[in-house]
Design an enzyme around this catalytic site. Sequence first.
Site, mmCIF file in Angstrom:
data_model
loop_
_atom_site.group_PDB
_atom_site.id
_atom_site.type_symbol
_atom_site.label_atom_id
_atom_site.label_comp_id
_atom_site.label_asym_id
_atom_site.label_seq_id
_atom_site.Cartn_x
_atom_site.Cartn_y
_atom_site.Cartn_z
ATOM 1 N N ALA A 153 -19.047 -4.902 -10.653
ATOM 2 C CA ALA A 153 -20.128 -4.634 -9.691
ATOM 3 C C ALA A 153 -19.695 -5.105 -8.301
ATOM 4 O O ALA A 153 -20.498 -5.609 -7.520
ATOM 5 C CB ALA A 153 -21.406 -5.346 -10.132
ATOM 6 N N GLY A 154 -18.412 -4.920 -7.992
ATOM 7 C CA GLY A 154 -17.890 -5.281 -6.670
ATOM 8 C C GLY A 154 -17.807 -4.045 -5.781
ATOM 9 O O GLY A 154 -18.472 -3.030 -6.030
ATOM 10 N N THR A 182 -8.676 -1.297 3.606
ATOM 11 C CA THR A 182 -8.600 -1.721 2.208
ATOM 12 C C THR A 182 -8.930 -3.204 2.092
ATOM 13 O O THR A 182 -9.362 -3.837 3.064
ATOM 14 C CB THR A 182 -7.230 -1.315 1.598
ATOM 15 O OG1 THR A 182 -7.253 -1.581 0.202
ATOM 16 C CG2 THR A 182 -6.067 -2.055 2.236
ATOM 17 N N SER A 228 0.827 -1.223 0.000
ATOM 18 C CA SER A 228 0.000 0.000 0.000
ATOM 19 C C SER A 228 0.858 1.268 0.000
ATOM 20 O O SER A 228 1.819 1.390 0.756
ATOM 21 C CB SER A 228 -0.911 0.009 1.233
ATOM 22 O OG SER A 228 -1.535 1.275 1.328
ATOM 23 N N ASN A 237 -21.212 -6.330 -15.917
ATOM 24 C CA ASN A 237 -20.471 -7.227 -15.034
ATOM 25 C C ASN A 237 -20.504 -8.646 -15.573
ATOM 26 O O ASN A 237 -21.441 -9.039 -16.256
ATOM 27 C CB ASN A 237 -21.074 -7.189 -13.622
ATOM 28 C CG ASN A 237 -20.125 -7.765 -12.581
ATOM 29 O OD1 ASN A 237 -18.915 -7.478 -12.622
ATOM 30 N ND2 ASN A 237 -20.633 -8.567 -11.669
ATOM 31 N N LYS A 273 -25.272 -9.611 -10.155
ATOM 32 C CA LYS A 273 -24.653 -8.645 -9.220
ATOM 33 C C LYS A 273 -24.813 -7.216 -9.733
ATOM 34 O O LYS A 273 -25.001 -6.280 -8.957
ATOM 35 C CB LYS A 273 -23.178 -8.977 -9.031
ATOM 36 C CG LYS A 273 -22.938 -10.251 -8.263
ATOM 37 C CD LYS A 273 -21.471 -10.317 -7.861
ATOM 38 C CE LYS A 273 -21.096 -11.709 -7.398
ATOM 39 N NZ LYS A 273 -19.641 -11.890 -7.324
ATOM 40 N N ASP A 277 -14.070 6.871 -1.557
ATOM 41 C CA ASP A 277 -13.683 6.433 -2.914
ATOM 42 C C ASP A 277 -14.416 7.229 -3.994
ATOM 43 O O ASP A 277 -13.825 7.609 -5.012
ATOM 44 C CB ASP A 277 -13.970 4.934 -3.096
ATOM 45 C CG ASP A 277 -12.899 4.062 -2.451
ATOM 46 O OD1 ASP A 277 -11.776 4.551 -2.228
ATOM 47 O OD2 ASP A 277 -13.189 2.885 -2.169
ATOM 48 N N LYS A 289 -13.431 -3.869 3.525
ATOM 49 C CA LYS A 289 -14.308 -2.682 3.462
ATOM 50 C C LYS A 289 -15.752 -2.992 3.856
ATOM 51 O O LYS A 289 -16.426 -2.160 4.452
ATOM 52 C CB LYS A 289 -14.272 -2.063 2.061
ATOM 53 C CG LYS A 289 -12.959 -1.360 1.742
ATOM 54 C CD LYS A 289 -13.013 -0.681 0.384
ATOM 55 C CE LYS A 289 -11.656 -0.117 0.011
ATOM 56 N NZ LYS A 289 -11.666 0.539 -1.295
HETATM 57 P P1 NDP Z 1 -14.176 -6.905 -5.756
HETATM 58 O O1 NDP Z 1 -13.474 -8.190 -5.524
HETATM 59 O O2 NDP Z 1 -15.209 -6.452 -4.807
HETATM 60 O O3 NDP Z 1 -14.911 -6.961 -7.222
HETATM 61 C C1 NDP Z 1 -14.234 -7.483 -8.328
HETATM 62 C C2 NDP Z 1 -15.009 -7.192 -9.611
HETATM 63 O O4 NDP Z 1 -14.194 -7.606 -10.718
HETATM 64 C C3 NDP Z 1 -16.340 -7.951 -9.723
HETATM 65 O O5 NDP Z 1 -17.250 -7.168 -10.446
HETATM 66 C C4 NDP Z 1 -15.927 -9.187 -10.526
HETATM 67 O O6 NDP Z 1 -16.972 -9.772 -11.282
HETATM 68 C C5 NDP Z 1 -14.918 -8.592 -11.474
HETATM 69 N N1 NDP Z 1 -13.987 -9.586 -11.984
HETATM 70 C C6 NDP Z 1 -13.018 -10.233 -11.299
HETATM 71 N N2 NDP Z 1 -12.347 -11.080 -12.131
HETATM 72 C C7 NDP Z 1 -12.921 -10.953 -13.350
HETATM 73 C C8 NDP Z 1 -12.678 -11.569 -14.604
HETATM 74 N N3 NDP Z 1 -11.704 -12.468 -14.783
HETATM 75 N N4 NDP Z 1 -13.437 -11.207 -15.656
HETATM 76 C C9 NDP Z 1 -14.413 -10.296 -15.504
HETATM 77 N N5 NDP Z 1 -14.707 -9.680 -14.336
HETATM 78 C C10 NDP Z 1 -13.963 -10.010 -13.256
HETATM 79 O O7 NDP Z 1 -13.002 -5.832 -5.937
HETATM 80 P P2 NDP Z 1 -13.126 -4.241 -5.704
HETATM 81 O O8 NDP Z 1 -14.384 -3.803 -6.360
HETATM 82 O O9 NDP Z 1 -12.904 -3.902 -4.280
HETATM 83 O O10 NDP Z 1 -11.839 -3.690 -6.489
HETATM 84 C C11 NDP Z 1 -11.802 -3.657 -7.910
HETATM 85 C C12 NDP Z 1 -10.543 -2.929 -8.367
HETATM 86 O O11 NDP Z 1 -10.610 -1.545 -8.062
HETATM 87 C C13 NDP Z 1 -9.263 -3.459 -7.726
HETATM 88 O O12 NDP Z 1 -8.285 -3.589 -8.749
HETATM 89 C C14 NDP Z 1 -8.876 -2.365 -6.750
HETATM 90 O O13 NDP Z 1 -7.481 -2.308 -6.547
HETATM 91 C C15 NDP Z 1 -9.375 -1.128 -7.495
HETATM 92 N N6 NDP Z 1 -9.629 0.022 -6.593
HETATM 93 C C16 NDP Z 1 -8.880 1.165 -6.791
HETATM 94 C C17 NDP Z 1 -9.081 2.268 -5.993
HETATM 95 C C18 NDP Z 1 -8.260 3.508 -6.224
HETATM 96 O O14 NDP Z 1 -8.260 4.397 -5.352
HETATM 97 N N7 NDP Z 1 -7.600 3.640 -7.359
HETATM 98 C C19 NDP Z 1 -10.072 2.278 -4.894
HETATM 99 C C20 NDP Z 1 -10.836 1.043 -4.797
HETATM 100 C C21 NDP Z 1 -10.590 -0.041 -5.628
HETATM 101 P P3 NDP Z 1 -17.963 -10.882 -10.657
HETATM 102 O O15 NDP Z 1 -19.023 -10.121 -9.901
HETATM 103 O O16 NDP Z 1 -18.478 -11.586 -11.844
HETATM 104 O O17 NDP Z 1 -17.129 -11.748 -9.767
#
Ligand code: NDP
Length: 277
Positions: free
Chosen positions: A138-139, A72, A25, A159, A164, A112, A76
């Site tokens: 959609a995470g 982080t 981080s 997504n 989701k 965020d 969260k």
């Molecule tokens: P989550 O684990 O909550 O969500 C992951 C998302 O990515 C889901 O929508 C998931 O889809 C999708 N996903 C994962 N693998 C694949 C794949 N192979 N193909 C397609 N879709 C995929 O993670 P977060 O939402 O917390 O974080 C997402 C990103 O955002 C991270 O890289 C994080 O570092 C970045 N981030 C950056 C910030 C910044 O300040 N710059 C702040 C917050 C986050 P499914 O629902 O289908 O599983």
Amino acid sequence: MTDKYAEPSNYIDRYAVVGNPISHSKSPLIHEAFAKQTNQNISYEHKLAPLDGFEATVRDLIAQGYKGANVTVPFKFEAYNLCDALDSNAISAQAVNTLLFKNNRIEGRNTDGVGLRRDIEQNLGIEIAGKNILILGAGGAAYGVLNSLVGAARIMIANRTLVKALELIRGIQDCEASRFDELDMPYNIIINATSTGLTGEALPLPDVIFNKENCLAYDMMYGRETPFMKQARENGAQVADGLGMLVEQAAEAFYIWREVRPETLSVIQLIRNLPKS
Ligand code: NDP
């Protein structure tokens, strides 16, 4: 676990970023730069919490007199459930990235969305209002930023797992959901909020989504060009990574804790110029 940013002392205010993993981080460097710039006497360190020990780690910080913490991956959502009070951004995100320890209570905020909007509007100079916006994913990150995009003409959430995306848009006006390969129109702003930037996987995105006249492709990932950024660049889009958002969300957390707003552009530059680790 403490590190070189820690300065155990009775008279400075202590903060930490809690996650697992956490050593990568950049938050300690960012807050150290903010503190120096604004003459705030604080320390800020990495805190590794065991996967089953987030609450215990936070309680321990409070017992030691810490004033607050950032949260982080992957904590969260757990942080949201731990808080005694939440602001509206945290409530709509159902996730918390900033904790404030006050009078034995835990207050939760989510910075965020503010961070993303400031980076797009103030640093990149692109208005959100009136734009057609596509969010990929959609995470937690998508939940965190959706409510900050008020004023957009239309928002599409795409997504891998459609259900989701449908859950995320429930009750929100002018918002639709789709699978990636069913997207069939151009957008002005496309935000990659999937975690594929971490693995280098490409999303099955049709080229038509990149508006040929005017398109910002924003990847929340930072530090390297992702397949999404490459595809966007090849389709003529303006491309940005998530470093500005990272620094802007940190600046908002710093403001919540210290009531002082740090200058961010020099800090974005500082982190961008660090040697790759
Ligand atoms: P989550 O684990 O909550 O969500 C992951 C998302 O990515 C889901 O929508 C998931 O889809 C999708 N996903 C994962 N693998 C694949 C794949 N192979 N193909 C397609 N879709 C995929 O993670 P977060 O939402 O917390 O974080 C997402 C990103 O955002 C991270 O890289 C994080 O570092 C970045 N981030 C950056 C910030 C910044 O300040 N710059 C702040 C917050 C986050 P499914 O629902 O289908 O599983």
